[in-house]
Write an enzyme that holds these catalytic residues in place. Structure first.
Site, PDB file in Angstrom:
ATOM      1  N   SER A  48      -1.212  12.372   4.416  1.00  0.00           N
ATOM      2  CA  SER A  48      -2.104  13.395   4.965  1.00  0.00           C
ATOM      3  C   SER A  48      -3.319  13.640   4.070  1.00  0.00           C
ATOM      4  O   SER A  48      -4.389  14.005   4.564  1.00  0.00           O
ATOM      5  CB  SER A  48      -1.319  14.698   5.167  1.00  0.00           C
ATOM      6  OG  SER A  48      -0.752  15.139   3.952  1.00  0.00           O
TER       7      SER A  48
ATOM      8  N   GLU B 147       1.371   0.094  -1.023  1.00  0.00           N
ATOM      9  CA  GLU B 147       0.565   0.954  -1.905  1.00  0.00           C
ATOM     10  C   GLU B 147       0.573   0.394  -3.328  1.00  0.00           C
ATOM     11  O   GLU B 147      -0.460   0.348  -4.001  1.00  0.00           O
ATOM     12  CB  GLU B 147       1.123   2.376  -1.898  1.00  0.00           C
ATOM     13  CG  GLU B 147       0.907   3.093  -0.574  1.00  0.00           C
ATOM     14  CD  GLU B 147       1.599   4.442  -0.482  1.00  0.00           C
ATOM     15  OE1 GLU B 147       1.212   5.224   0.391  1.00  0.00           O
ATOM     16  OE2 GLU B 147       2.535   4.707  -1.264  1.00  0.00           O
TER      17      GLU B 147
END
Ligand code: 5RP
Length: 215
Positions: free
Chosen positions: A30, A103
Site C-alpha cells: 500500500s 522484491e
C-alpha cells in the site's frame, strides 16, 4: 498524521530521488502504491520500471508506465519499497504481501534501496511481525520442521500462492537478535525459495512519513 498519510508522504519524498531517464525498481504494497501513483505523474521523465509483483505491474501499466524485464536492463539506480518492520540498522522484515522473492531480487540488482514506511513499522528488534518464508510447495512440512528446530513457530499461509508458485510460512515467536545469521540459516534449508529478512542487503535509506532518517 495517520498511517496512510505517513505512507503517502514517504512515497512523495522518495520521488525526489528518481533520476531523469532512469529505470526504477518498484516494490509492492500500500505504501508503494502511493509511490507508483506519483511515478505516473512524472512518467515522461523515466524510461520505465522493473516491478516486483503482478500487483505492482498492473498498477504501473494502468498509469502508462512501461514495465521492463530485469534481464533486459542493467543495474538499477534506485529501488523503492515498503516494509513490515525496520530496525535501527535499516534491516527489514518484508513479505507481508507475499512478494518477498522478487522484491529481494530487484533490491539486490539496485545501487540504492530506499525503504518507505509509516512509524508503526519501526522496531528495536525484528520479529514481532511473523517472518514470511517462501517455500517450494512439496517442501512445506520439511521446511516447517527445520524452522521449528531453529526455535520458530511456522504457520502456513493457507490459500496463498506467490507469483513464483511458491507457498508462504509465517514464522512466529522469534526475537531476531542476529538477522544476518538467521537470513543465511534459512536460505540454507532445502526447499526455501527465500525469506523475508532483508539484512545482508539492508535498505540504504529509510523514509518515515515526511522524515528522511539520518544514515
Ligand atoms: C510486500 C511487502 C510490503 O512492502 C510490506 O508488506 C509493507 O506493506 P504496506 O506498504 O502495505 O504496509 O513486503 O511483500
Amino acid at each position: 498524521m495517520d498511517r496512510n498519510e505517513q505512507k503517502r508522504q514517504a512515497a512523495l519524498r522518495a520521488l525526489d530521488f528518481v533520476e531523469d531517464g532512469s529505470v526504477i525498481g518498484v516494490g509492492t504494497g500500500s505504501t508503494v502504491a502511493h509511490f507508483i501513483d506519483g511515478l505516473g505523474k512524472i512518467r515522461n521523465r523515466i524510461e520505465g520500471a522493473v516491478s516486483s509483483s503482478e500487483q505492482s505491474t498492473r498498477q504501473l501499466e494502468s498509469l502508462g508506465i512501461p514495465v521492463l524485464d530485469l534481464n533486459a536492463v542493467g543495474e538499477l539506480s534506485l529501488y523503492v519499497d515498503g516494509a513490515d518492520e525496520c530496525d535501527p540498522h535499516r534491516r527489514l522484515i518484508k513479505g507481508g504481501g507475499a512478494a518477498l522473492t522478487r522484491e529481494k531480487i530487484v533490491a539486490a540488482a539496485s545501487r540504492e534501496f530506499i525503504c518507505i514506511i509509516d512509524d508503526s513499522k519501526q522496531v528495536d528488534i525484528l520479529g514481532k511481525f511473523p517472518l514470511p518464508v517462501e517455500v517450494v510447495p512439496m517442501a512445506r512440512s520439511h521446511v516447517g520442521r527445520e524452522i521449528a528446530r531453529l526455535g520458530g513457530q511456522p504457520v502456513w499461509r493457507d490459500g496463498v500462492v506467490t507469483d513464483n508458485d511458491g507457498w508462504i510460512l509465517d514464522v512466529h515467536g522469534w526475537s531476531i537478535i542476529d538477522p544476518v545469521d538467521l537470513e543465511a540459516k534459512l536460505n540454507q534449508i532445502v526447499g526455501v525459495i527465500s525469506n523475508g529478512l532483508f539484512a545482508a542487503r539492508p535498505a540504504d535509506r529509510v523514509i518515515v512519513g515526511d522524515r528522511i532518517l539520518d544514515q
